[in-house]
Design a protein around this motif. Structure first.
Motif: not given
Length: 450
Positions: A30, A32, A34, A54-55, A254, A257-259, A262
């Motif tokens: 967790q 984030e 990338e 994570n991503l 995914r 959505t995260h971006r 943020e």
């Protein structure tokens, strides 16, 4: 994109005294992240590595971790299994809830002879017909697949049907890869549309915010509240549209959505920061020029008038462990202002002081801020009296010394003026009351009688 940084690794290595070279276990879930990098150089002794939620789109830069026994990359954006051949001691691999559709990539795990447990639940490949049979027959060193034990009879049966199962898997894999190519194109198109829409919104806002004539400014000022409400409604509509729009569950969606989350969080932080700045417009000096007493940090203080040293001392009870760089002291002839973490403390002084000669220090015992301000008026009667009395006493002492020196110039030997002690008596008394043994005293007495 966010990658693994040395600062992050050190913070997560508290259990190892923040040393990373000898680290055997680390949890980076967790965060984030990338991009997976640097760990194979910094932490060569790693045995357990947690990277779930994570991503991460690709397994990379872990092949030099020869001692790695357990790798957890669940809930990431991984699409194929690769770059794990160098992890010679790997026993457990968790790839739960990723996007692995290229099932044939598990053949790269044949080199990991110690691999006993593999988790692929929640991946698209688990929907393929013959998925379990293919994995069981391909990786013969496995003991458990998706938490279920592989029995000997299951492996024999899988090996018997291996050619047929492999051909089926290849067909399904090709269909999935074509589908993924279309999804990527669609994601690219949607991203471009969103960018164009944002650009239009920005242009329209700039057009509204820059009036052609100065006469429109008062009208705008009146309608600021209305415009703010309109913006809130627009943001709510945009938010609703984003969340209600159906999208396929892909690595791109995914990440998008995260971006989006943020971006919204940053916008909220910016609004909060602007509100804070608006609130911190404290009135320190009135429009008439009157300086006010202000204590926004709510600190205890004492103001002492040191008449002996002709100065005023301010003791401000700032927090003991507060960094001095967060304090800003400004001494003026009639008042003093101290900014404590940006919050002003201002005090009108009872008397005019010299700002250039003033000094500010932190107390070594209490940590308080002590500001010493010399008064502008230098002459004080009390000080003159003290100095005069000191000078007078000094003169008297000098006169006495000269008299004494005049008296002892001549050496006087008159016995009537000076009496000298009788040396014989002193010796007798010493013999009588000597500190020696008691038995010696009567012998001396008898000798005296004789």
């Amino acid at each position: 994109f966010l990658s693994v940084t040395e600062d992050l690794v050190r913070r997560r290595a508290e259990h190892n005294n923040c040393e990373i070279f000898s680290l055997e276990e680390i949890s980076l879930h967790q965060q984030e992240i990338e991009k997976l990098e640097h760990l194979d150089k910094w932490c060569r002794d790693l045995k357990i590595l947690y990277l779930q939620n994570n991503l991460i789109p690709k397994i990379e830069n872990v092949s030099k971790l020869k001692k790695l026994e357990y790798l957890n990359v669940a809930l990431n954006n991984i699409e194929r299994i690769e770059n794990l051949e160098g992890c010679e001691e790997l026993k457990k691999l968790d790839l739960t809830a990723n996007f692995i559709g290229e099932l044939s990539s598990i053949e790269s795990l044949k080199c990991n002879i110690h691999l006993k447990e593999l988790f692929l639940m929640g991946n698209p490949c688990t929907e393929f017909e013959g998925y379990r049979q293919f994995v069981v027959s391909t990786l013969q060193q496995l003991k458990y697949l998706d938490s279920k034990e592989i029995e000997r009879s299951e492996r024999i049966k899988a090996l018997q049907n291996y050619p047929e199962v492999k051909w089926k898997i290849r067909e399904q894999e090709q269909a999935y890869l074509l589908k993924r190519a279309r999804e990527k194109e669609e994601a690219q198109r949607r991203m471009q549309e969103r960018k164009d829409e944002k650009q239009k919104q920005m242009d329209s806002k700039l057009g509204c915010d820059s009036p052609d004539s100065p006469q429109e400014k008062p009208i705008q000022a009146e309608g600021d509240g209305e415009r703010e409400r309109c913006r809130t409604v627009e943001n709510d509509d945009e938010d609703r549209k984003f969340w209600e729009e159906p999208t396929p569950y892909t690595p791109e969606s995914r990440l998008e959505t995260h971006r989006y989350i943020e971006e919204k969080r940053r916008a909220k932080d910016n609004v909060r920061e602007l509100k804070k700045r608006e609130k911190t417009a404290w009135t320190l000096v009135t429009a008439e020029g009157k300086v006010l007493n202000v204590n926004v940090p709510k600190l205890h203080f004492s103001l002492k008038d040191d008449e002996e040293n002709n100065q005023i001392i301010l003791d401000l009870a700032v927090y003991r462990h507060l960094d001095t760089s967060l304090l800003d002291v400004d001494v003026q002839p009639t008042y003093i202002r101290v900014l404590v973490k940006g919050k002003p403390f201002q005090l009108v002084l009872p008397e005019e002081v010299k700002p250039d000669s003033s000094s500010a220090k932190r107390s070594q015992t209490t940590g308080h801020l002590v500001v010493t301000m010399p008064k502008a008026k230098e002459i004080i009667l009390a000080k003159q009296k003290v100095s005069a009395s000191i000078k007078h006493s000094d003169c008297n002492a000098q006169q006495k010394n000269t008299r004494r020196s005049g008296q002892v110039e001549k050496l006087e030997v008159d016995p009537s003026k000076y009496s000298f002690p009788d040396v014989t008596k002193i010796i007798q008394e010493k013999e009588r009351t000597g500190q020696g043994p008691i038995k010696l005293q009567p012998q001396k007495v008898t000798e005296f009688k004789k």
